[in-house]
Scaffold this motif. Structure first.
Motif, mmCIF file in Angstrom:
data_model
loop_
_atom_site.group_PDB
_atom_site.id
_atom_site.type_symbol
_atom_site.label_atom_id
_atom_site.label_comp_id
_atom_site.label_asym_id
_atom_site.label_seq_id
_atom_site.Cartn_x
_atom_site.Cartn_y
_atom_site.Cartn_z
ATOM 1 N N MET A 1 1.078 4.152 -3.781
ATOM 2 C CA MET A 1 2.213 4.084 -4.693
ATOM 3 C C MET A 1 2.360 2.661 -5.216
ATOM 4 S SD MET A 1 3.521 7.035 -5.118
ATOM 5 C CE MET A 1 4.995 6.493 -5.981
ATOM 6 N N VAL A 2 2.621 2.552 -6.501
ATOM 7 C CA VAL A 2 2.809 1.252 -7.147
ATOM 8 C C VAL A 2 4.202 1.235 -7.757
ATOM 9 C CG1 VAL A 2 1.998 -0.339 -8.924
ATOM 10 C CG2 VAL A 2 0.341 1.033 -7.634
ATOM 11 N N ARG A 3 4.975 0.211 -7.440
ATOM 12 C CA ARG A 3 6.319 0.030 -7.978
ATOM 13 C C ARG A 3 6.330 -1.238 -8.834
ATOM 14 N NH1 ARG A 3 11.472 1.813 -6.727
ATOM 15 N NH2 ARG A 3 10.596 3.013 -4.998
ATOM 16 N N VAL A 4 6.695 -1.086 -10.131
ATOM 17 C CA VAL A 4 6.720 -2.203 -11.077
ATOM 18 C C VAL A 4 8.168 -2.468 -11.460
ATOM 19 C CG1 VAL A 4 5.930 -3.082 -13.303
ATOM 20 C CG2 VAL A 4 4.428 -1.608 -11.949
ATOM 21 N N THR A 5 8.603 -3.709 -11.289
ATOM 22 C CA THR A 5 9.959 -4.128 -11.644
ATOM 23 C C THR A 5 9.906 -4.916 -12.947
ATOM 24 O OG1 THR A 5 10.580 -4.241 -9.324
ATOM 25 C CG2 THR A 5 11.976 -5.411 -10.895
ATOM 26 N N ILE B 1 -4.183 6.431 -12.827
ATOM 27 C CA ILE B 1 -2.752 6.700 -12.603
ATOM 28 C C ILE B 1 -2.548 8.196 -12.755
ATOM 29 C CG2 ILE B 1 -0.420 6.248 -13.451
ATOM 30 C CD1 ILE B 1 -1.419 3.551 -14.478
ATOM 31 N N VAL B 2 -1.997 8.805 -11.749
ATOM 32 C CA VAL B 2 -1.880 10.263 -11.732
ATOM 33 C C VAL B 2 -0.483 10.747 -12.074
ATOM 34 C CG1 VAL B 2 -3.788 10.538 -10.120
ATOM 35 C CG2 VAL B 2 -1.476 10.231 -9.230
ATOM 36 N N ASP B 3 0.521 9.854 -12.098
ATOM 37 C CA ASP B 3 1.880 10.259 -12.450
ATOM 38 C C ASP B 3 2.089 10.103 -13.946
ATOM 39 O OD1 ASP B 3 2.477 10.896 -9.912
ATOM 40 O OD2 ASP B 3 3.582 9.054 -9.454
ATOM 41 N N ARG B 4 2.782 11.063 -14.536
ATOM 42 C CA ARG B 4 3.056 11.010 -15.974
ATOM 43 C C ARG B 4 3.926 9.822 -16.329
ATOM 44 N NH1 ARG B 4 0.490 12.757 -20.398
ATOM 45 N NH2 ARG B 4 1.927 12.881 -22.165
ATOM 46 N N HIS C 1 -0.720 1.184 1.413
ATOM 47 C CA HIS C 1 -0.489 2.314 0.528
ATOM 48 C C HIS C 1 0.745 2.132 -0.344
ATOM 49 C CE1 HIS C 1 -3.479 4.150 3.142
ATOM 50 N NE2 HIS C 1 -3.634 5.081 2.217
ATOM 51 N N THR C 2 1.312 0.939 -0.370
ATOM 52 C CA THR C 2 2.425 0.640 -1.269
ATOM 53 C C THR C 2 2.218 -0.751 -1.849
ATOM 54 O OG1 THR C 2 3.945 1.996 0.047
ATOM 55 C CG2 THR C 2 4.916 0.398 -1.489
ATOM 56 N N PHE C 3 2.290 -0.839 -3.196
ATOM 57 C CA PHE C 3 2.136 -2.124 -3.885
ATOM 58 C C PHE C 3 3.373 -2.350 -4.741
ATOM 59 C CE2 PHE C 3 -2.146 -0.658 -3.022
ATOM 60 C CZ PHE C 3 -2.811 -1.794 -2.612
ATOM 61 N N ARG C 4 3.847 -3.598 -4.739
ATOM 62 C CA ARG C 4 5.014 -3.976 -5.540
ATOM 63 C C ARG C 4 4.593 -5.057 -6.528
ATOM 64 N NH1 ARG C 4 9.733 -1.992 -3.512
ATOM 65 N NH2 ARG C 4 9.618 -1.137 -1.374
ATOM 66 N N LEU C 5 4.874 -4.787 -7.813
ATOM 67 C CA LEU C 5 4.536 -5.715 -8.888
ATOM 68 C C LEU C 5 5.767 -5.953 -9.737
ATOM 69 C CD1 LEU C 5 1.144 -4.124 -10.044
ATOM 70 C CD2 LEU C 5 1.443 -6.002 -8.421
ATOM 71 N N SER C 6 5.770 -7.040 -10.506
ATOM 72 C CA SER C 6 6.863 -7.352 -11.428
ATOM 73 C C SER C 6 6.278 -7.998 -12.673
ATOM 74 C CB SER C 6 7.890 -8.292 -10.776
ATOM 75 O OG SER C 6 7.299 -9.536 -10.445
ATOM 76 N N LYS D 1 1.853 6.804 -8.905
ATOM 77 C CA LYS D 1 0.792 6.915 -7.906
ATOM 78 C C LYS D 1 -0.552 6.555 -8.549
ATOM 79 C CE LYS D 1 0.819 10.395 -5.097
ATOM 80 N NZ LYS D 1 0.667 11.780 -4.574
ATOM 81 N N VAL D 2 -1.332 5.762 -7.795
ATOM 82 C CA VAL D 2 -2.679 5.372 -8.236
ATOM 83 C C VAL D 2 -3.677 5.974 -7.267
ATOM 84 C CG1 VAL D 2 -4.284 3.468 -8.596
ATOM 85 C CG2 VAL D 2 -1.908 3.247 -9.333
ATOM 86 N N GLU D 3 -4.706 6.605 -7.811
ATOM 87 C CA GLU D 3 -5.747 7.234 -7.001
ATOM 88 C C GLU D 3 -7.060 6.479 -7.206
ATOM 89 O OE1 GLU D 3 -6.125 11.749 -6.360
ATOM 90 O OE2 GLU D 3 -7.628 11.264 -7.901
ATOM 91 N N VAL D 4 -7.835 6.341 -6.110
ATOM 92 C CA VAL D 4 -9.116 5.646 -6.170
ATOM 93 C C VAL D 4 -10.196 6.582 -5.656
ATOM 94 C CG1 VAL D 4 -8.794 4.580 -3.890
ATOM 95 C CG2 VAL D 4 -10.405 3.563 -5.525
ATOM 96 N N THR D 5 -11.328 6.617 -6.335
ATOM 97 C CA THR D 5 -12.486 7.408 -5.936
ATOM 98 C C THR D 5 -13.745 6.577 -6.191
ATOM 99 O OG1 THR D 5 -12.698 8.396 -8.122
ATOM 100 C CG2 THR D 5 -11.361 9.587 -6.498
ATOM 101 N N ASN D 6 -14.846 7.016 -5.585
ATOM 102 C CA ASN D 6 -16.131 6.385 -5.864
ATOM 103 C C ASN D 6 -16.632 6.819 -7.233
ATOM 104 O OD1 ASN D 6 -16.878 6.544 -2.451
ATOM 105 N ND2 ASN D 6 -16.896 4.654 -3.615
#
Length: 785
Positions: free
Chosen positions: A367-371, A303-306, A267-272, A342-347
């Motif tokens: 949750m996705v964190r991008v550096t 993506i659900v966060d502004r 439930h947590t992803f880290r990207l750069s 925050k990223v949401e997934v649905t069918n």
């Protein structure tokens, strides 16, 4: 036991035909054959039947060693004296069935199978052995095979395949299997089938009567177990002990339903990513898992966060069902270094049956964190593009404008400026490499170019590879530095009989300047003119008006009228343009009749029309010259000497201008080629003849005479002629030789100027030379050299 049984059947068969006889309506049958009275009193006699017969029955699959007894035929015509013969015909007679012709007993010789044939139709008759007379007519009867349970039930398929949705309710029909039994369905229970399930409980059940398989457990989950093997049995004899049975296998698959929501394993992803990532570039992938399959496992991410929606976007990879995060807006390390959203997934295809079930919710989030990583970026200009204005009268070295660029990296490296000379080929501008100030190198002229588009390059001093270009558009503002002038060249004329106050020309002006409020021209004359005056129309046009009448070409055919044109801008610019007015003779309507050259041009023909006429005249003259040259070429005489091979001997006479000696006059062999070109009366042009024919000359050519003798004779005559003054001449002699069979080949028509030439090769030269000699007597001709 069997024999007694069939004897009983035969006894019954004796009675059945009697009771089966047809009886007429209103009559009764006397079983003893007596006569009965009809209602109307008439006596009816019953026709006596001589047979005793019935339908015979025989068990299938007889296992005895002897022939199986079927039954007996007996006729009342048989008195037991051996005179009656029984004859049997029909299906299987002789091979399957035999009859004793004396007793009428029927036997089966082979074991019979009801499934192959259930009934046989036979015919029997009785004849007298002695007379062979038919005692009993041919009669039909049947032998029916009784069934025994010798066939087991069989299914139409060895393996059935079926599917049923997972999570189906109990009792949901899956498939119906059917077995068949070859035994008799109407006799006993040999073909009475009962279905049962041998394998597949407790998940499925089967209907014992029709073989329908149904679900037996609720909420069967495909994700737990997908495939089931069910064995179904079909048993005859109504399922009783001793019955035969058959089995089949049914492979049942639970089809998928969208009952499992997608789930993130982490439930947590880290990207750069680098800040230089282009818009639309993918910076990473995230993955959710779904236990369903097919379209039920298709997912969509959002993506659900502004905070993340403005900078990033996410799409679904249709092949892997992964979420691909892409850059939506240009990144800037100096502004923001990290993003969390925050990223949401649905069918994609939701099943409403499971959306509100007690199971977990149908969606999941992470949750996705991008550096953002810093990158050495090129300088950035404060504006893009730059638009600068400068007046055209600006002197060289004057200020034009300033551009500014800055390195936005953390190091903030200094920047130097330069102009891309490919955009400033005339080298009109210069830029300060330190502060970006643009100045002029030359004076600018708006009339030459209103805009100048140059490119300014900003380069990091510490890293020359980091450069940025920006377009700079320099607009040259107008300054009133050009005087107005005539809009066109005017060809003006005035008629001799014109009256005072007559309009002869309307003029207008143009100005290469471009004032903000538009042009406003003023027209006037530099001095007072007694012949013409000018009236300003105040719409940038003016009229030229005559002030008197009575103009004359003889007095003056051209008037020069100076016109002053001024503009209204600052500083005021003016110019003097001269208008040429030609005097022409006109009719009463004002049409030009005669004029000087300039007036003629203005009256009727423009310069372009006169040029066109002149070109036509030149072309006609060229055509005439070419035609004359062609005619001259066609009439050109054939040269005296066609080729070098024609020259046999050249005699050149001497040149003596004193005249003391007689000229050596030779014959021209061309005369022999073209005798018709010689004029019989032509005289010499260099002297005045004293007499036309001083003495006569006779042709020495006779029949078959040699040309050489002829030439020598003519030379002798010319040498002895006292009237022939000496002059230069060139005589050419051509002689073929006396040994030629053709004697001499020549064409009397070779000198013709027109038409086809005909060449006759004469064998007799006598008449021809006589004609030539006559032509040359007393004549002097010019020789061609």
């Amino acid at each position: 036991m069997i024999t007694n049984h069939f004897q009983i059947l035969i006894m019954v068969s004796i009675l059945l035909p009697i009771t089966a006889l047809p009886v007429a309506p209103g009559h009764t049958v006397n079983l003893l054959g007596t006569s009965l009275a009809k209602d109307d009193g008439k006596i009816l006699q019953r026709s006596k039947r001589g047979w005793m017969w019935n339908q015979f029955f025989l068990l299938e699959e007889y296992t005895g060693n002897d022939n199986q007894y079927v039954g007996k035929l007996h006729s009342n015509m048989d008195r037991g004296d051996g005179n009656v013969k029984y004859i049997l015909t029909g299906d299987g007679v002789g091979s399957l069935f035999l009859i004793d012709e004396n007793s009428g007993d029927i036997h089966a010789t082979k074991r019979l199978d009801r499934e192959e044939r259930a009934i046989y139709t036979l015919h029997a008759k009785v004849v007298d052995k002695r007379t062979n007379k038919t005692l009993e007519a041919d009669t039909e009867f049947n032998i029916k095979i009784h069934d025994i349970n010798d066939n087991e039930p069989k299914f139409s398929k060895d393996i059935y395949f079926a599917s049923v949705p997972e999570m189906s309710d109990v009792g949901t029909s899956v498939i119906q299997v059917t077995a068949t039994d070859a035994d008799d369905q109407t006799y006993g229970n040999s073909a009475k089938l009962v279905y049962s399930i041998l394998q597949g409980q407790p998940y499925f059940s089967v209907d014992s009567d029709n073989g329908t398989i149904r679900t037996a457990l609720p909420n069967m989950d495909r994700e737990t177990k997908e495939n089931y093997q069910v064995v179904i049995q079909a048993k005859d004899m109504a399922g009783q002990m001793g019955g035969l049975s058959g089995t089949t296998t049914v492979s049942i698959t639970l089809s998928d339903e969208n009952d499992s929501p997608p789930r993130f394993a982490n439930h947590t992803f880290r990207l750069s990513t680098l800040e230089s990532a282009e818009v639309g570039a993918a910076i990473g992938r995230i993955k959710a898992n779904d236990a369903d399959v097919g379209r039920n496992a298709e997912m969509q991410y959002s993506i659900v966060d502004r905070d993340g929606q403005d900078i990033f976007t996410i799409i679904t990879d249709q092949n892997t069902q992964e979420g691909i995060i892409r850059v939506k807006k240009q990144l800037d390390y100096e502004r923001k270094k990290t993003f969390s959203f925050k990223v949401e997934v649905t069918n994609t295809y939701l099943d409403p049956r499971f959306m509100y079930s007690p199971n977990p919710p149908f969606k999941d989030d992470a949750m996705v964190r991008v550096t953002i990583e810093d990158v050495d970026e090129p300088p950035v200009f404060s504006r893009n593009p730059y638009i600068i204005e400068v007046h055209e009268d600006t002197a060289a070295g004057s200020f034009v404008g300033v551009v500014s660029a800055k390195d936005l990296d953390a190091d903030n490296n200094p920047v130097k400026y330069s102009i891309d000379r490919h955009t400033d080929l005339e080298r009109l501008f210069n830029i300060d490499s330190v502060n970006g100030t643009i100045t002029t190198l030359k004076a600018l002229d708006r009339e030459m170019s209103k805009w100048h588009n140059i490119s300014v390059v900003a380069t990091e001093i510490s890293n020359p590879r980091q450069t940025t270009r920006v377009p700079v558009f320099i607009r040259v503002l107008d300054v009133n530095d050009n005087a107005p002038e005539f809009a066109m060249y005017y060809e003006t004329f005035v008629c001799e009989n014109v009256k005072s106050g007559q309009l002869i020309q309307t003029i207008s002006a143009v100005d290469t300047d471009e004032p903000l409020v538009g042009h406003k021209f003023v027209f006037s004359m530099s001095f007072s003119n007694p012949n013409f005056t000018i009236i300003d129309n105040e719409d940038n046009t003016a009229r030229i008006i005559t002030r008197r009448g009575g103009f004359s070409q003889r007095e003056m055919n051209t008037y020069l009228l100076p016109v002053v044109i001024s503009d209204n801008d600052y500083p005021i610019q003016s110019s003097t343009s001269t208008l040429t007015v030609n005097v022409c003779a006109c009719d009463s309507r004002g049409n030009v009749q005669s004029c000087n050259t300039e007036a003629l041009l203005s009256a009727g023909l423009s310069t372009g029309a006169l040029v066109a006429i002149l070109l036509c005249v030149i072309i006609l003259l060229m055509i005439v010259v070419l035609f004359a040259a062609l005619r001259r070429q066609q009439r050109k005489k054939e040269p005296l000497i066609i080729s070098k091979e024609d020259v046999r001997d050249n005699v050149v006479s001497y040149n003596d201008e004193g005249g003391g000696e007689e000229d050596t006059q030779a014959f021209d062999i061309g005369t022999l080629r073209n005798p018709e070109v010689m004029d019989a009366n032509k005289l010499r042009r260099d002297i005045i003849p004293e007499m036309l024919f001083p003495f006569g000359r006779t042709s020495p050519i006779k029949d078959n005479a040699d040309v050489r003798d002829f030439i020598h004779g003519r030379l002798h005559e010319n040498d002895s002629d006292p009237t022939a003054p000496p002059y230069d001449s060139l005589a050419t002699y051509a002689y073929e030789g006396s040994g030629s069979l053709a004697e001499s080949l020549s064409s009397l028509e070779s000198g013709a100027t027109e038409g086809d030439q005909e060449y006759d090769y004469l064998s007799n030269w006598g008449p021809a030379f006589k004609k030539l000699a006559d032509m040359y007597i007393g004549k002097d001709t010019e020789r061609e050299t």
